[in-house]
Design an enzyme around this catalytic site. Structure first.
Site, PDB file in Angstrom:
ATOM      1  N   CYS A  47      32.276  39.667  44.835  1.00 38.47           N
ATOM      2  CA  CYS A  47      32.855  40.303  43.741  1.00 38.47           C
ATOM      3  C   CYS A  47      32.636  40.348  42.452  1.00 38.47           C
ATOM      4  CB  CYS A  47      34.239  40.272  43.843  1.00 38.47           C
ATOM      5  SG  CYS A  47      34.814  40.186  45.892  1.00 38.47           S
TER       6      CYS A  47
HETATM    7  N1  LIG Z   1      34.636  43.280  45.843  1.00 43.34           N
HETATM    8  C1  LIG Z   1      35.791  42.892  46.030  1.00 43.34           C
HETATM    9  N2  LIG Z   1      36.192  42.188  47.012  1.00 43.34           N
HETATM   10  N3  LIG Z   1      36.717  42.835  44.743  1.00 43.34           N
HETATM   11  C2  LIG Z   1      37.727  42.271  44.547  1.00 43.34           C
HETATM   12  C3  LIG Z   1      38.797  42.725  43.711  1.00 43.34           C
HETATM   13  C4  LIG Z   1      40.132  42.221  43.416  1.00 43.34           C
HETATM   14  C5  LIG Z   1      40.803  42.991  42.555  1.00 43.34           C
HETATM   15  N4  LIG Z   1      41.929  42.233  42.110  1.00 43.34           N
HETATM   16  C6  LIG Z   1      41.303  44.299  43.119  1.00 43.34           C
HETATM   17  O1  LIG Z   1      42.304  44.431  43.790  1.00 43.34           O
HETATM   18  O2  LIG Z   1      40.666  45.515  42.976  1.00 43.34           O
END
Ligand SMILES: NC(=[NH2+])NCCC[C@H](N)C(=O)O
Length: 397
Positions: A387
């Site tokens: 991410c």
């Molecule tokens: N590619 C990922 N899994 N990204 C995680 C993103 C986390 C971020 N806090 C959200 O809620 O959007």
């Protein structure tokens, strides 16, 4: 200098990656706003920065060039048209009202590229706008933001994703993240590094997040559809990548509409050309709809087991799942802590959070070299190494 960027897979040798070192935007998080800002806790910022620096260094140690989003943004904001676009973007906010908008416009107009970058990323608190006055300003709570901070900018994979030699700037689903794509857009439109890059997708009405997009093989994408990417978002991207000729098959993969599985990459990432690490609870029940292009329209198959549909689209015998063989409770804990969210630096070489002890041990038993990084603070935003990185150049796998 012109660069030729290109990403055709999740596992080809990683050459260049876009990261965001977390900063003042994380200092805005409080127990009152963290849910809305999509963090599950209040990170210790200094430690999060140390962890991030160690992540970046681990990549450099493997000959990966690290680009920082704020540096590119600051370069970009040297150009007047980019500045105008950036400022217009934040002024276009229904909460402001004409008077405050004018005051804010004057305030932003006076900032240096460096200071403007800072405000675009960390936001602007009520008391920081010294020139603030008028009805809207006076009625704001002193804890309100005139410009919201972007703590999730850390997760650079979500706002843009490369498909071949073109970039897709996505349409983020959560209001707290919407503005992130405007910044990505500025960089790709105006930074000389990306001068020759034609976007294959630009923010649209339908929601699409990069964490849902997996480049299974050259010409083959899997796109999760759940809490963040909608089926309409999958359709839109499919049309665009088919039209560009970069992709021949898209797998639409329904995932649970839950925070724990917000993106496809929270349950499945690739660690080799024919190997994935997957959350055991879903590995054999996940399904996929195969989408192809037929006379300019989309053809959609019936749902089939994901692993089968993927292997077929990738023209391989089998897409194997590394057996993380965990008991359900450990598996659930490690999935929540992004155990399945690995970033491949090359085939069979992946960065992972060290805390997911059992998942990492199983990866190693399966012949994957694991580069462990600390992530106790970084992880409070619910995102792992994949991410936190947007690959812009990989060698062919
Ligand atoms: N590619 C990922 N899994 N990204 C995680 C993103 C986390 C971020 N806090 C959200 O809620 O959007």
């Amino acid at each position: 200098m012109t660069h030729a960027y290109r990403v055709d897979s999740e596992v080809g040798r990683l050459r260049t990656v876009l990261l965001h070192r977390p900063g003042a935007e994380l200092r805005r998080l409080t127990p009152r706003n963290n849910d809305q800002l999509l963090f599950d806790g209040i990170p210790w910022v200094g430690r999060a920065q140390q962890e991030h620096d160690a992540f970046a260094q681990a990549l450099r140690d493997h000959d990966v060039e690290v680009l920082y989003l704020t540096e590119l943004l600051q370069d970009t904001l040297e150009y007047q048209p980019a500045r105008d676009e950036a400022i217009a973007g934040v002024l276009d906010d229904s909460r402001l009202g004409d008077q405050l908008r004018k005051i804010l416009e004057a305030f932003l107009g006076d900032l240096t590229p460096e200071a403007l970058t800072q405000v675009l990323v960390a936001g602007l608190a009520h008391e920081e706008l010294k020139t603030g006055r008028g009805l809207v300003y006076q009625l704001m709570d002193r804890h309100d933001f005139v410009i919201d901070p972007l703590p999730n900018l850390l997760f650079t994979r979500d706002s843009s994703v490369w498909v071949g030699d073109r970039v897709a700037v996505t349409s983020l689903a959560m209001p707290a993240r919407e503005r992130e794509t405007a910044l990505a857009q500025l960089i790709y439109r105006h930074h000389p590094r990306f001068e020759n890059v034609a976007p294959v997708y630009e923010p649209a009405l339908e929601h699409l997040e990069g964490g849902d997009v997996l480049l299974l093989a050259p010409g083959v994408l899997a796109i999760g559809t759940g809490e963040r990417t909608t089926p309409a978002g999958v359709e839109r991207l499919a049309r665009q990548v088919f039209a560009s000729g970069l992709v021949h098959t898209v797998l639409a993969v329904p995932i649970a509409q839950d925070r724990a599985t917000m993106h496809l990459d929270t349950i499945c990432t690739m660690v080799d050309v024919d190997k994935v690490v997957m959350y055991p609870a879903v590995a054999y029940s996940l399904t996929a709809y195969t989408v192809t292009s037929e006379n300019g329209d989309l053809r959609v198959s019936r749902a089939r087991p994901f692993l089968e549909a993927a292997a077929q689209a990738m023209s391989i015998d089998r897409l194997s799942v590394i057996d993380t063989g965990l008991d359900p409770v450990t598996a659930e804990r490690e999935q929540w802590d992004d155990g399945n969210n690995t970033l491949a630096v090359g085939p069979r070489l992946a960065v992972a959070y060290e805390r997911n002890v059992e998942t990492n041990a199983r990866l190693e038993a399966a012949g994957i070299e694991v580069i462990r990084i600390e992530g106790s603070e970084l992880g409070s935003g619910r995102g792992g190494p994949r991410c936190m990185s947007c690959p812009v150049l990989r060698d062919p796998a």
